[in-house]
Design an enzyme around this catalytic site. Sequence first.
Site: not given
Length: 404
Positions: A21, A244, A247, A276-277, A362
Amino acid sequence: MDFDSLFNAQIDTLKEEGNYRIFAELERKCGAFPRAKSHDADCPDEVTVWCSNDYLGMGQHPDVIKSMQDAVGENGCGAGGTRNISGTNHQHKLLETELADLHGKDAALLFTSGYVSNWAALSTLGSRLPDAVILSDELNHASMIEGIRHSRANKVIWKHNDPEDLDRKLAALPSNATKIVAFESVYSMDGDICPMKEIVEVAEKHGAMTYLDEVHAVGMYGPRGGGVSEREGLADRITLIEGTLGKAFGVMGGYITGSEAMCDFIRSFSSGFIFTTALPPAVAAAARTSIQHLKRSDTERHRQRIQVARLRKRLDDMGIPHLDNPSHIIPVMIKDPVKCRMLADILMQDYGIYVQPINYPTVPKGTERLRFTPGPLHSDADIEHLVQALATLWKQCAIAHQVA
């Protein structure tokens, strides 16, 4: 031991296979999306982005930008901690209320990304529910697969978008099993949409929980952008809807929605949430503004559908192979990793067109593709420029003019 030699050996293999990549270094130009400044010396200074997940350009919407700027002025930059330790901001609670309303659910829970929300929710459900068995569509996203793996629950894979195979596999499970059916609405690589009603009916028949990933559908489908489940009138029959903010809503973050008890359960037991923050308050404020806008405006979705149809037609006119699907995602099939990388490089360097090659892992080997996501801010001239460039390269590279 020379550890770098071990690392480089595997990287060299990736390069030989054509699967290494390379990241394009871009600067999105505020107010000019889908234009971006390129920092690659071999490319034009300005390129047109054709593979963004900011499907509707909401990351550039003036109301969204102002909302983030205002929130930074009011709250500063970061959340200052985990949600448990000083990091729960009023903006987080307002956004969770907005998300619950979007999907017609009682509650919602924010995460730092869609990947984390899938990983955290599935791993918690699978590890803490008694005798859990997670039935996963065979093409589910890597985040779902990782969550299932981390849960150490029993796993059953069912054929992609095949309710009959799901029915058989649910019927074969012991009666005491807690059954969780995990699937997506829009699958991002092929752009196909699941037969949601049939899947939900099979799950209900066997008393199974339904876990729906709507990350490529929220903002895009349904009268208020609630996703395919809203469009099909099925949201109230689905146990958990995951989505999410990174997007179609144009910001970042992930979330789950469902009952108060389920969201509290995952809030209380998920390490991916607890340790997690929290999202910056300004990000939460911008996301809420974007969601509110797309709940009442269909302008962006309507224009986007027009441009998707236009690009599909022009590709057909030129004999450029693309997967026929009912979604906004247009995969142009190359089926060779080296050619895929080469085409992407030429498009960028010679035509100012940025599209990322999609190679293994992928997608399976032999199904390499260029994945185009037309948006409402792509002009007709942008589409024509893209199609003419592809037609020229198709002749030069002798790529088959067929999908199968």
